[in-house]
Design an enzyme around this catalytic site. Structure first.
Site, PDB file in Angstrom:
ATOM      1  CB  ILE A 146      -0.939  -0.025   1.237  1.00 24.04           C
ATOM      2  CG1 ILE A 146      -1.971  -1.158   1.087  1.00 24.04           C
ATOM      3  CG2 ILE A 146      -1.616   1.324   1.433  1.00 24.04           C
ATOM      4  CD1 ILE A 146      -2.795  -1.427   2.354  1.00 24.04           C
ATOM      5  CE1 TYR A 202      -1.985  -4.612  11.814  1.00 24.36           C
ATOM      6  CE2 TYR A 202      -4.275  -5.292  11.613  1.00 24.36           C
ATOM      7  CZ  TYR A 202      -3.153  -4.675  11.088  1.00 24.36           C
ATOM      8  OH  TYR A 202      -3.221  -4.109   9.834  1.00 24.36           O
ATOM      9  CE  LYS A 209      -2.584  -1.144  11.563  1.00 26.07           C
ATOM     10  NZ  LYS A 209      -1.708  -0.211  10.832  1.00 26.07           N
TER      11      LYS A 209
HETATM   12  N1  LIG Z   1      -2.813  -5.468   3.338  1.00 25.88           N
HETATM   13  C1  LIG Z   1      -3.930  -5.393   4.030  1.00 25.88           C
HETATM   14  O1  LIG Z   1      -4.879  -6.187   3.811  1.00 25.88           O
HETATM   15  C2  LIG Z   1      -4.109  -4.327   5.095  1.00 25.88           C
HETATM   16  C3  LIG Z   1      -5.398  -4.200   5.674  1.00 25.88           C
HETATM   17  C4  LIG Z   1      -5.585  -3.237   6.663  1.00 25.88           C
HETATM   18  C5  LIG Z   1      -4.543  -2.421   7.037  1.00 25.88           C
HETATM   19  N2  LIG Z   1      -3.314  -2.566   6.474  1.00 25.88           N
HETATM   20  C6  LIG Z   1      -2.257  -1.665   6.941  1.00 25.88           C
HETATM   21  O2  LIG Z   1      -1.713  -0.954   5.833  1.00 25.88           O
HETATM   22  C7  LIG Z   1      -0.325  -0.720   6.044  1.00 25.88           C
HETATM   23  C8  LIG Z   1       0.476  -1.281   4.891  1.00 25.88           C
HETATM   24  O3  LIG Z   1       0.119  -2.627   4.712  1.00 25.88           O
HETATM   25  P1  LIG Z   1       0.769  -3.551   3.569  1.00 25.88           P
HETATM   26  O4  LIG Z   1      -0.091  -4.760   3.477  1.00 25.88           O
HETATM   27  O5  LIG Z   1       1.049  -2.751   2.361  1.00 25.88           O
HETATM   28  O6  LIG Z   1       2.115  -3.901   4.330  1.00 25.88           O
HETATM   29  P2  LIG Z   1       3.278  -4.935   4.084  1.00 25.88           P
HETATM   30  O7  LIG Z   1       3.220  -5.976   5.125  1.00 25.88           O
HETATM   31  O8  LIG Z   1       3.298  -5.340   2.658  1.00 25.88           O
HETATM   32  O9  LIG Z   1       4.499  -4.027   4.517  1.00 25.88           O
HETATM   33  C9  LIG Z   1       4.836  -2.852   3.854  1.00 25.88           C
HETATM   34  C10 LIG Z   1       6.280  -2.556   4.171  1.00 25.88           C
HETATM   35  O10 LIG Z   1       6.456  -2.115   5.525  1.00 25.88           O
HETATM   36  C11 LIG Z   1       7.782  -2.428   5.885  1.00 25.88           C
HETATM   37  N3  LIG Z   1       7.962  -2.353   7.339  1.00 25.88           N
HETATM   38  C12 LIG Z   1       7.594  -3.237   8.278  1.00 25.88           C
HETATM   39  N4  LIG Z   1       7.969  -2.808   9.497  1.00 25.88           N
HETATM   40  C13 LIG Z   1       8.589  -1.618   9.315  1.00 25.88           C
HETATM   41  C14 LIG Z   1       9.201  -0.688  10.173  1.00 25.88           C
HETATM   42  N5  LIG Z   1       9.268  -0.888  11.496  1.00 25.88           N
HETATM   43  N6  LIG Z   1       9.753   0.423   9.637  1.00 25.88           N
HETATM   44  C15 LIG Z   1       9.707   0.641   8.306  1.00 25.88           C
HETATM   45  N7  LIG Z   1       9.139  -0.200   7.438  1.00 25.88           N
HETATM   46  C16 LIG Z   1       8.579  -1.312   7.936  1.00 25.88           C
HETATM   47  C17 LIG Z   1       8.001  -3.806   5.306  1.00 25.88           C
HETATM   48  O11 LIG Z   1       9.389  -4.072   5.107  1.00 25.88           O
HETATM   49  C18 LIG Z   1       7.214  -3.751   4.001  1.00 25.88           C
HETATM   50  O12 LIG Z   1       8.047  -3.502   2.892  1.00 25.88           O
HETATM   51  C19 LIG Z   1       0.020  -1.365   7.401  1.00 25.88           C
HETATM   52  O13 LIG Z   1      -0.047  -0.386   8.418  1.00 25.88           O
HETATM   53  C20 LIG Z   1      -1.099  -2.383   7.587  1.00 25.88           C
HETATM   54  O14 LIG Z   1      -1.344  -2.656   8.948  1.00 25.88           O
HETATM   55  C21 LIG Z   1      -3.066  -3.503   5.499  1.00 25.88           C
END
Ligand SMILES: NC(=O)c1ccc[n+]([C@@H]2O[C@H](COP(=O)([O-])OP(=O)(O)OC[C@H]3O[C@@H](n4cnc5c(N)ncnc54)[C@H](O)[C@@H]3O)[C@@H](O)[C@H]2O)c1
Length: 261
Positions: free
Chosen positions: A24, A163, A167
Site C-alpha cells: 500500500i 493488532y 489500530k
Molecule cells: N494489506 C492489508 O490487507 C491491510 C489491511 C488493513 C490495514 N493494512 C495496513 O496498511 C499498512 C500497509 O500494509 P501492507 O499490506 O502494504 O504492508 P506490508 O506488510 O506489505 O508491509 C509494507 C512494508 O512495511 C515495511 N515495514 C515493516 N515494518 C517496518 C518498520 N518498522 N519500519 C519501516 N518499514 C517497515 C516492510 O518491510 C514492508 O516492505 C500497514 O499499516 C497495515 O497494517 C493492510
C-alpha cells in the site's frame, strides 16, 4: 487580437511515507509523485527501499529519496525530517503507513509480541506525527497527516487482538489531535483498509477467493484502491476534513453475518 498563454505553476508538495518499499505504501508514494509531490520514502528493508526509489524515479515525476530503517526509531524519524528539510525546506504531507501484524490467540499472546506491535504501530505513528507536526507548525503553511488503521479496528477478527487494539488507538490519535493541530492548519485523518492484495496477503493462495465471497463489492482491494483514497485525504481537495477515518473495504464492515448466508 493576439492571444497569449500562461502556465499556473502548482507549488510542489513534500511528502514523507513509511513502510513504502512495497504494498500500500509504495502505491501511495507513486500516487503522490504523480500528483506533484516530492517523496521521502522509508522502508525497514534496505533492498526494498532502494528498489522502490529506483522504480519510482523512472516515473520522472518529482524527486524521491530513500531512508531505510525502523520507522519507529527516533534516529530514522529525525533522518526523514532532516532529508525533507535539507532538500525541500518543508513537509506538507506525512503518511504513517508502516505497520506490523503478529498473529496469535489472545490467551497465549506473549508480552514480547505485544510490545513489538505497539512499538511499531503505535509509537512509530505517534512520534512521526509529533516530529512532522512540529515542522508544520513552524513553517506556518500547515500540512496534512494520514495515519493507517485497519478494518480490524472496527470488527472482530480472531488472533488479532493486539493488532486491532493498536489500530483502534491510531484512529483515536487522529481524532484527539484535531484540537491541538487545527490551529496550525494541520489536518490529520486515518485510512482503514479492508482486505487488500499486498505481499503480506498474497502468501495465502485462497485470499482472493475467500475475500471475493465476503466483500459486498465482490473482491479484495488493490493497493491502488487504497492509494487513491489516501491521496484524496492528503490533498487540498480534503481541506475541510480532519479527525476522520475513511474505511476502504468494499462494504465489508457495513454488514453483519446474515442468517440466510
Ligand atoms: N494489506 C492489508 O490487507 C491491510 C489491511 C488493513 C490495514 N493494512 C495496513 O496498511 C499498512 C500497509 O500494509 P501492507 O499490506 O502494504 O504492508 P506490508 O506488510 O506489505 O508491509 C509494507 C512494508 O512495511 C515495511 N515495514 C515493516 N515494518 C517496518 C518498520 N518498522 N519500519 C519501516 N518499514 C517497515 C516492510 O518491510 C514492508 O516492505 C500497514 O499499516 C497495515 O497494517 C493492510
Amino acid at each position: 487580437m493576439e492571444g497569449y498563454q500562461y502556465t499556473i505553476m502548482k507549488p510542489e508538495k513534500v511528502a514523507i511515507i513509511t513502510g513504502a518499499g512495497q504494498g500500500i505504501g509504495l502505491e501511495i508514494a507513486r500516487k503522490l509523485l504523480d500528483s506533484g509531490s516530492n517523496v521521502i520514502l522509508n522502508d525497514l528493508e534496505v533492498s526494498l527501499t532502494e528498489d522502490a526509489v529506483s522504480s519510482l524515479s523512472r516515473m520522472r515525476k518529482g524527486m524521491v529519496l530513500g531512508c531505510s530503517g525502523d520507522s519507529s526509531s527516533e534516529e530514522v524519524i529525525d533522518e526523514m525530517v532532516r532529508l525533507a528539510l535539507d532538500h525541500f525546506g518543508k513537509i506538507d504531507q506525512v503518511v504513517a503507513n508502516a505497520g506490523i501484524t503478529l498473529f496469535g490467540g489472545f490467551l497465549d499472546y506473549s508480552r514480547q509480541d505485544f510490545a513489538e506491535v505497539m512499538r511499531v504501530n503505535q509509537a512509530g505513528t505517534f512520534f512521526l506525527t509529533q516530529a512532522a507536526a512540529r515542522v508544520m507548525k513552524d513553517q506556518e503553511s500547515g500540512g496534512s497527516i494520514l495515519l493507517t488503521s485497519s478494518v480490524t479496528a472496527h470488527q472482530s477478527h480472531e488472533n488479532l487482538a493486539a493488532y486491532a487494539m493498536s489500530k483502534a488507538a491510531i484512529e483515536m490519535l487522529a481524532k484527539n489531535l484535531v484540537l491541538e493541530l487545527a490551529p496550525f492548519g494541520i489536518r490529520i485523518n486515518t485510512i482503514a483498509p479492508g482486505a487488500t492484495l499486498t505481499e503480506r496477503t498474497t502468501s495465502d493462495p485462497d485470499y482472493v477467493t475467500t475475500w471475493s465471497k465476503l466483500t459486498p463489492l465482490g473482491r479484495p482491494a488493490s493497493p491502488t484502491d487504497i492509494a487513491e483514497a489516501a491521496a484524496f485525504l492528503l490533498s487540498d481537495a480534503a481541506r475541510h476534513i480532519t479527525g476522520q477515518t475513511l474505511v476502504v473495504d468494499g462494504g465489508w464492515t457495513a454488514i453483519s453475518p446474515s442468517p440466510y448466508a
